[in-house]
Design a protein around this motif. Structure first.
Motif, PDB file in Angstrom:
ATOM      1  N   TRP A 185       0.436 135.985 -22.626  1.00 12.44           N
ATOM      2  CA  TRP A 185       1.395 136.858 -23.321  1.00 12.44           C
ATOM      3  C   TRP A 185       2.739 136.686 -22.630  1.00 12.44           C
ATOM      4  O   TRP A 185       2.896 137.038 -21.459  1.00 12.44           O
ATOM      5  N   SER A 186       3.692 136.102 -23.394  1.00 12.04           N
ATOM      6  CA  SER A 186       5.030 135.957 -22.822  1.00 12.04           C
ATOM      7  C   SER A 186       5.922 137.074 -23.337  1.00 12.04           C
ATOM      8  O   SER A 186       6.056 137.251 -24.557  1.00 12.04           O
ATOM      9  N   PRO A 187       6.576 137.813 -22.431  1.00 10.01           N
ATOM     10  CA  PRO A 187       7.479 138.874 -22.897  1.00 10.01           C
ATOM     11  C   PRO A 187       8.724 138.296 -23.558  1.00 10.01           C
ATOM     12  O   PRO A 187       9.483 139.025 -24.194  1.00 10.01           O
ATOM     13  N   TYR A 188       8.926 136.989 -23.439  1.00 10.19           N
ATOM     14  CA  TYR A 188      10.134 136.364 -24.014  1.00 10.19           C
ATOM     15  C   TYR A 188       9.867 135.720 -25.368  1.00 10.19           C
ATOM     16  O   TYR A 188      10.794 135.283 -26.038  1.00 10.19           O
ATOM     17  N   ALA A 189       8.603 135.616 -25.773  1.00  9.06           N
ATOM     18  CA  ALA A 189       8.294 134.946 -27.045  1.00  9.06           C
ATOM     19  C   ALA A 189       8.026 135.986 -28.129  1.00  9.06           C
ATOM     20  O   ALA A 189       7.648 137.127 -27.826  1.00  9.06           O
ATOM     21  N   THR A 190       8.204 135.594 -29.368  1.00  6.50           N
ATOM     22  CA  THR A 190       7.906 136.505 -30.477  1.00  6.50           C
ATOM     23  C   THR A 190       6.401 136.774 -30.482  1.00  6.50           C
ATOM     24  O   THR A 190       5.598 135.842 -30.407  1.00  6.50           O
TER      25      THR A 190
END
Ligand code: 13P
Ligand code: SF4
Length: 377
Positions: free
Chosen positions: A200-205
């Motif tokens: 889970w990337s906090p920067y990706a949609t």
């Protein structure tokens, strides 16, 4: 770090020689007697750790903090998240003190509470159900509070297997914050396929992976890492093995998957110390963890060959912010009746964080191992 709480040290301290500082620290501790307890993480420099009343990895230090019932002051020689946890685990009339308020942890800063709340909401909207949140000790008190209020738990590198087992007994999947590597290495050691552990990337949609990936997942990995442990590579392992066929590789589980797969043994800093202590004279070791611990082990066990897995010194610059001068400063202030650099977690955050910490402490740790769980892969 709260910049408003940073106070430059007086020249009367900074002008002292290392030996003068050492003597004055001993003297201040003597005056404070049983009123003060000094806890030190294994990554602390020799000139600080020599003053510690107890040393340990994050788990052991949390246990020590919880056990301090008499000391009025707990001086924490470690980083901010450790001191926060100590504050939560000690009583209201005890003060936890961090000698340098700038001693943070870049990994802990990679999970911000707003991003984590957003991620949780999006996962719920995606229909990803029965999630048990787990946070590595290396996280802010706000993240521990978030996890505690949602039926989750804290883990350390010393008990991640046990904590994941605890979570899987209560839900279908875990949401693991903030260290993707500890989570992936531990999940793999427990037999979970890599494709069941999406990032889970906090920067990706929407986290960056597909809804299907999250619905099929067993562990959702927050995209955080330790920049110190990222410096070790599988290539370091290959080169050392080629040059020293007898060498054993001992790594911390914050190292990347490739390094952990190539290592012989993997575990917390306390585990690393135990392995070396119990190893035979003449054995050869390369250790993938912070420089100060590796250096100290090499000094303490001169009849073993102990080197860093990397050719360069991988030091944690924030752990290293604690030094004899700021340690002396906080101690002499205590002698004068002044509490400086107190770490205070607000009550509304401490409440949920305490739940998550207590769940972990109830499980007990064993200085655990990630690698030994691996079914020889
Ligand atoms: P340990 O709990 O293994 O001491 O690890 C803490 C840490 O911050 C490692 O980078
Ligand atoms: Fe944080 Fe890494 Fe330093 Fe540990 S070594 S305190 S994880 S930055």
């Amino acid at each position: 770090m709260n910049p408003t709480t940073y106070t430059p040290l007086p020249e009367s301290i900074t002008a002292l020689s290392p030996e003068q500082m050492r003597i004055r620290i001993i003297e201040a501790k003597r005056k404070l007697g049983s009123e003060v307890v000094l806890l030190g993480h294994h990554y602390q420099a020799d000139e600080v750790i020599c003053h510690a009343d107890a040393t340990g990895d994050s788990f052991k230090l949390a246990q020590h903090a919880a056990a301090q019932k008499d000391a009025r002051y707990v001086v924490f020689c470690g980083v901010h998240f450790m001191a926060e946890s100590a504050d939560i685990l000690t009583d209201e009339d005890q003060s936890v003190i961090l000698p340098d308020m700038g001693a943070g942890c870049s990994m802990a800063d990679m999970a911000e509470i707003d991003d984590v709340e957003d991620a949780w909401e999006i996962l719920e909207e995606m229909g990803v159900d029965e999630i048990i949140p787990i946070t590595y000790m290396n996280s802010t008190a706000a993240i521990k509070d978030f996890v505690g209020r949602r039926g989750g738990i804290v883990c350390t590198s010393g008990n991640a297997v046990k904590v994941l087992e605890w979570a899987f007994a209560r839900g279908k999947r875990a949401f693991f914050l903030p260290d993707q590597h500890l989570a992936r290495n531990t999940g793999h050691a427990m037999g979970i396929p890599l494709d069941a552990m999406p990032l889970w990337s906090p920067y990706a949609t929407q986290g960056g992976a597909s809804i299907e990936d999250y619905r099929r997942s067993r562990i959702i990995l927050w995209q955080g890492h330790c920049s110190v442990h990222m410096k070790f590579t599988a290539d370091h392992v290959r080169r050392l093995r080629a040059a020293h066929p007898e060498i054993r590789i001992l790594a911390h589980p914050e190292c990347s998957f490739d390094v952990v797969q190539a290592a012989d043994e993997v575990g917390s800093t306390e585990y690393i110390r135990r392995v070396i202590r119990e190893s035979p004279p003449g054995s050869e070791w390369a250790i993938g963890t912070e420089y100060h611990l590796v250096h100290r082990l090499a000094q303490d066990y001169p009849d073993r060959s102990i080197v860093s897995l990397s050719g360069i010194q991988c030091a944690c610059s924030t752990m290293y912010r604690i030094d004899p001068s700021n340690l002396l400063w906080v101690l002499e202030n205590l002698v004068e009746g002044r509490v400086v650099n107190r770490i205070r977690v607000p009550d509304d955050i401490a409440e949920g964080a305490m739940l998550a910490l207590e769940r972990m402490l109830a499980l007990k740790g064993d200085g655990a191992v990630v690698k030994k769980q691996v079914a020889q892969c």
